[in-house]
Design a protein around this motif. Sequence first.
Motif, PDB file in Angstrom:
ATOM      1  N   ILE A 132       4.799   1.417  -0.177  1.00  0.00           N
ATOM      2  CA  ILE A 132       5.447   0.748  -1.304  1.00  0.00           C
ATOM      3  C   ILE A 132       5.645  -0.724  -0.960  1.00  0.00           C
ATOM      4  CG2 ILE A 132       7.619   0.541  -2.596  1.00  0.00           C
ATOM      5  CD1 ILE A 132       7.872   3.577  -2.421  1.00  0.00           C
ATOM      6  N   ILE A 133       5.365  -1.580  -1.927  1.00  0.00           N
ATOM      7  CA  ILE A 133       5.695  -3.002  -1.816  1.00  0.00           C
ATOM      8  C   ILE A 133       6.678  -3.295  -2.936  1.00  0.00           C
ATOM      9  CG2 ILE A 133       4.850  -5.373  -1.902  1.00  0.00           C
ATOM     10  CD1 ILE A 133       2.096  -4.302  -1.007  1.00  0.00           C
ATOM     11  N   ALA A 134       7.927  -3.508  -2.587  1.00  0.00           N
ATOM     12  CA  ALA A 134       8.965  -3.819  -3.566  1.00  0.00           C
ATOM     13  C   ALA A 134       8.929  -5.322  -3.846  1.00  0.00           C
ATOM     14  CB  ALA A 134      10.332  -3.394  -3.042  1.00  0.00           C
ATOM     15  N   VAL A 135       8.892  -5.697  -5.131  1.00  0.00           N
ATOM     16  CA  VAL A 135       8.624  -7.069  -5.541  1.00  0.00           C
ATOM     17  C   VAL A 135       9.773  -7.654  -6.348  1.00  0.00           C
ATOM     18  CG1 VAL A 135       6.975  -8.567  -6.741  1.00  0.00           C
ATOM     19  CG2 VAL A 135       6.173  -6.472  -5.640  1.00  0.00           C
TER      20      VAL A 135
ATOM     21  N   TYR B 234       1.219  -9.124 -10.309  1.00  0.00           N
ATOM     22  CA  TYR B 234       0.545 -10.082  -9.433  1.00  0.00           C
ATOM     23  C   TYR B 234       0.235  -9.445  -8.086  1.00  0.00           C
ATOM     24  CZ  TYR B 234       1.107 -14.248 -12.323  1.00  0.00           C
ATOM     25  OH  TYR B 234       1.009 -15.176 -13.321  1.00  0.00           O
ATOM     26  N   VAL B 235       1.196  -8.749  -7.538  1.00  0.00           N
ATOM     27  CA  VAL B 235       0.996  -8.130  -6.222  1.00  0.00           C
ATOM     28  C   VAL B 235      -0.057  -7.027  -6.311  1.00  0.00           C
ATOM     29  CG1 VAL B 235       2.112  -6.888  -4.331  1.00  0.00           C
ATOM     30  CG2 VAL B 235       3.309  -8.773  -5.474  1.00  0.00           C
ATOM     31  N   SER B 236      -0.043  -6.254  -7.376  1.00  0.00           N
ATOM     32  CA  SER B 236      -1.086  -5.234  -7.568  1.00  0.00           C
ATOM     33  C   SER B 236      -2.463  -5.877  -7.631  1.00  0.00           C
ATOM     34  CB  SER B 236      -0.833  -4.449  -8.857  1.00  0.00           C
ATOM     35  OG  SER B 236       0.378  -3.750  -8.782  1.00  0.00           O
ATOM     36  N   GLY B 237      -2.549  -7.018  -8.296  1.00  0.00           N
ATOM     37  CA  GLY B 237      -3.815  -7.738  -8.370  1.00  0.00           C
ATOM     38  C   GLY B 237      -4.294  -8.214  -7.011  1.00  0.00           C
ATOM     39  N   VAL B 238      -3.365  -8.672  -6.182  1.00  0.00           N
ATOM     40  CA  VAL B 238      -3.740  -9.117  -4.836  1.00  0.00           C
ATOM     41  C   VAL B 238      -4.179  -7.921  -3.992  1.00  0.00           C
ATOM     42  CG1 VAL B 238      -2.952 -10.263  -2.722  1.00  0.00           C
ATOM     43  CG2 VAL B 238      -2.295 -11.176  -4.960  1.00  0.00           C
ATOM     44  N   VAL B 239      -3.535  -6.796  -4.148  1.00  0.00           N
ATOM     45  CA  VAL B 239      -3.974  -5.583  -3.450  1.00  0.00           C
ATOM     46  C   VAL B 239      -5.423  -5.281  -3.820  1.00  0.00           C
ATOM     47  CG1 VAL B 239      -3.692  -3.066  -3.328  1.00  0.00           C
ATOM     48  CG2 VAL B 239      -1.686  -4.549  -3.166  1.00  0.00           C
ATOM     49  N   ALA B 240      -5.727  -5.294  -5.108  1.00  0.00           N
ATOM     50  CA  ALA B 240      -7.090  -5.018  -5.569  1.00  0.00           C
ATOM     51  C   ALA B 240      -8.073  -6.061  -5.043  1.00  0.00           C
ATOM     52  CB  ALA B 240      -7.123  -4.963  -7.093  1.00  0.00           C
ATOM     53  N   LEU B 241      -7.672  -7.311  -5.040  1.00  0.00           N
ATOM     54  CA  LEU B 241      -8.536  -8.385  -4.547  1.00  0.00           C
ATOM     55  C   LEU B 241      -8.858  -8.189  -3.069  1.00  0.00           C
ATOM     56  CD1 LEU B 241      -9.908 -11.144  -5.080  1.00  0.00           C
ATOM     57  CD2 LEU B 241      -7.731 -12.210  -4.447  1.00  0.00           C
ATOM     58  N   VAL B 242      -7.847  -7.906  -2.266  1.00  0.00           N
ATOM     59  CA  VAL B 242      -8.055  -7.690  -0.832  1.00  0.00           C
ATOM     60  C   VAL B 242      -9.010  -6.521  -0.614  1.00  0.00           C
ATOM     61  CG1 VAL B 242      -6.949  -7.001   1.335  1.00  0.00           C
ATOM     62  CG2 VAL B 242      -5.875  -8.740  -0.103  1.00  0.00           C
ATOM     63  N   TRP B 243      -8.772  -5.411  -1.296  1.00  0.00           N
ATOM     64  CA  TRP B 243      -9.650  -4.255  -1.116  1.00  0.00           C
ATOM     65  C   TRP B 243     -11.048  -4.512  -1.662  1.00  0.00           C
ATOM     66  CZ3 TRP B 243      -5.288  -0.287  -1.762  1.00  0.00           C
ATOM     67  CH2 TRP B 243      -5.093   0.399  -0.553  1.00  0.00           C
ATOM     68  N   SER B 244     -11.183  -5.383  -2.648  1.00  0.00           N
ATOM     69  CA  SER B 244     -12.522  -5.643  -3.187  1.00  0.00           C
ATOM     70  C   SER B 244     -13.401  -6.396  -2.194  1.00  0.00           C
ATOM     71  CB  SER B 244     -12.434  -6.424  -4.500  1.00  0.00           C
ATOM     72  OG  SER B 244     -12.129  -7.788  -4.272  1.00  0.00           O
ATOM     73  N   VAL B 245     -12.795  -7.204  -1.347  1.00  0.00           N
ATOM     74  CA  VAL B 245     -13.584  -7.943  -0.360  1.00  0.00           C
ATOM     75  C   VAL B 245     -13.617  -7.261   1.002  1.00  0.00           C
ATOM     76  CG1 VAL B 245     -13.348 -10.170  -1.504  1.00  0.00           C
ATOM     77  CG2 VAL B 245     -11.714  -9.529   0.249  1.00  0.00           C
ATOM     78  N   GLU B 246     -12.728  -6.328   1.237  1.00  0.00           N
ATOM     79  CA  GLU B 246     -12.714  -5.595   2.510  1.00  0.00           C
ATOM     80  C   GLU B 246     -12.241  -4.164   2.266  1.00  0.00           C
ATOM     81  OE1 GLU B 246     -13.747  -4.775   6.042  1.00  0.00           O
ATOM     82  OE2 GLU B 246     -13.973  -6.842   5.422  1.00  0.00           O
ATOM     83  N   PRO B 247     -13.110  -3.320   1.693  1.00  0.00           N
ATOM     84  CA  PRO B 247     -12.715  -1.966   1.321  1.00  0.00           C
ATOM     85  C   PRO B 247     -12.395  -1.041   2.487  1.00  0.00           C
ATOM     86  CG  PRO B 247     -15.053  -2.321   0.893  1.00  0.00           C
ATOM     87  CD  PRO B 247     -14.478  -3.635   1.301  1.00  0.00           C
ATOM     88  N   SER B 248     -12.730  -1.438   3.710  1.00  0.00           N
ATOM     89  CA  SER B 248     -12.463  -0.566   4.854  1.00  0.00           C
ATOM     90  C   SER B 248     -11.024  -0.682   5.372  1.00  0.00           C
ATOM     91  CB  SER B 248     -13.434  -0.881   5.997  1.00  0.00           C
ATOM     92  OG  SER B 248     -13.213  -2.195   6.479  1.00  0.00           O
TER      93      SER B 248
ATOM     94  N   THR C  57      -7.096  -0.194   5.716  1.00  0.00           N
ATOM     95  CA  THR C  57      -6.158   0.856   5.338  1.00  0.00           C
ATOM     96  C   THR C  57      -5.099   0.260   4.424  1.00  0.00           C
ATOM     97  OG1 THR C  57      -4.603   0.452   7.148  1.00  0.00           O
ATOM     98  CG2 THR C  57      -6.484   1.937   7.609  1.00  0.00           C
ATOM     99  N   TYR C  58      -4.347   1.108   3.759  1.00  0.00           N
ATOM    100  CA  TYR C  58      -3.287   0.595   2.892  1.00  0.00           C
ATOM    101  C   TYR C  58      -2.246  -0.181   3.705  1.00  0.00           C
ATOM    102  CZ  TYR C  58      -0.026   4.333   4.219  1.00  0.00           C
ATOM    103  OH  TYR C  58       0.813   5.175   4.905  1.00  0.00           O
ATOM    104  N   LEU C  59      -2.020   0.223   4.954  1.00  0.00           N
ATOM    105  CA  LEU C  59      -1.062  -0.506   5.792  1.00  0.00           C
ATOM    106  C   LEU C  59      -1.570  -1.906   6.141  1.00  0.00           C
ATOM    107  CD1 LEU C  59       0.167   2.307   8.192  1.00  0.00           C
ATOM    108  CD2 LEU C  59       1.482   1.168   6.391  1.00  0.00           C
ATOM    109  N   GLU C  60      -2.874  -2.034   6.386  1.00  0.00           N
ATOM    110  CA  GLU C  60      -3.452  -3.350   6.676  1.00  0.00           C
ATOM    111  C   GLU C  60      -3.411  -4.246   5.449  1.00  0.00           C
ATOM    112  OE1 GLU C  60      -6.705  -2.266  10.135  1.00  0.00           O
ATOM    113  OE2 GLU C  60      -7.160  -1.700   8.050  1.00  0.00           O
ATOM    114  N   VAL C  61      -3.668  -3.694   4.279  1.00  0.00           N
ATOM    115  CA  VAL C  61      -3.582  -4.471   3.039  1.00  0.00           C
ATOM    116  C   VAL C  61      -2.142  -4.920   2.819  1.00  0.00           C
ATOM    117  CG1 VAL C  61      -3.812  -4.373   0.528  1.00  0.00           C
ATOM    118  CG2 VAL C  61      -5.581  -3.371   1.980  1.00  0.00           C
ATOM    119  N   ARG C  62      -1.211  -4.002   2.991  1.00  0.00           N
ATOM    120  CA  ARG C  62       0.218  -4.325   2.819  1.00  0.00           C
ATOM    121  C   ARG C  62       0.628  -5.441   3.780  1.00  0.00           C
ATOM    122  NH1 ARG C  62       5.417  -2.718   4.555  1.00  0.00           N
ATOM    123  NH2 ARG C  62       6.833  -2.329   2.809  1.00  0.00           N
ATOM    124  N   GLU C  63       0.187  -5.345   5.022  1.00  0.00           N
ATOM    125  CA  GLU C  63       0.532  -6.347   6.028  1.00  0.00           C
ATOM    126  C   GLU C  63      -0.005  -7.721   5.636  1.00  0.00           C
ATOM    127  OE1 GLU C  63      -1.431  -6.831  10.118  1.00  0.00           O
ATOM    128  OE2 GLU C  63       0.446  -5.757  10.526  1.00  0.00           O
TER     129      GLU C  63
END
Length: 175
Positions: A24-27, A77-91, A93-99
């Motif tokens: 969870i990312i609380a915003v 906005y944060v959901s969009g950044v999550v999607a952006l990060v995963w779109s360029v580096e799909p490998s 983990t959710y913890l790495e994206v969150r970090e």
Amino acid sequence: TGNDARDNDAGVHNYPSDHTLDNIIAVAATDQNDNLASFSNWGATSVDVAAPGTNILSTYLNDQYAYGNGTSMAAAYVSGVVALVWSVEPSLTYLEVRERILLRGDSLSSLSGKIVTGKRVNAYNAIDSIAPVITGLSDDATSTPEKIWNWSSDDSAALFRYEISGTTTPDALFT
């Protein structure tokens, strides 16, 4: 995190920030001056990051657009950044994206002591270190085209362009 202008650490607060789960990312919401929005809840131990949440143009009923305020606007906005990060580096983990999102935001004195990171999300910073692993288009016309990213910096902004098979989408500006 909620729109009650209160400290979520002081007692019962809103879902999802009242759960201490690592997925969870609380915003919280910020205003146009990078201050905590007057309505936004906060929490030095329960709210992770902030994002713009006032006067946000969004879709609305009956094919209309309207300006809205709220931590729900900021969370998008944060959901969009999550999607952006995963779109360029799909490998990742959710913890790495969150970090990436939590650690690579912009530190704001107005958020210091109010939210866990004291930061507003920054899309460019979240993907910046990923760029070198992206390769160019294949010379083989039968293979799947790869991504080309063109980066430039001007203060805290970065332009990027995405090309597939020589077709370019419009440039986008991220801050």
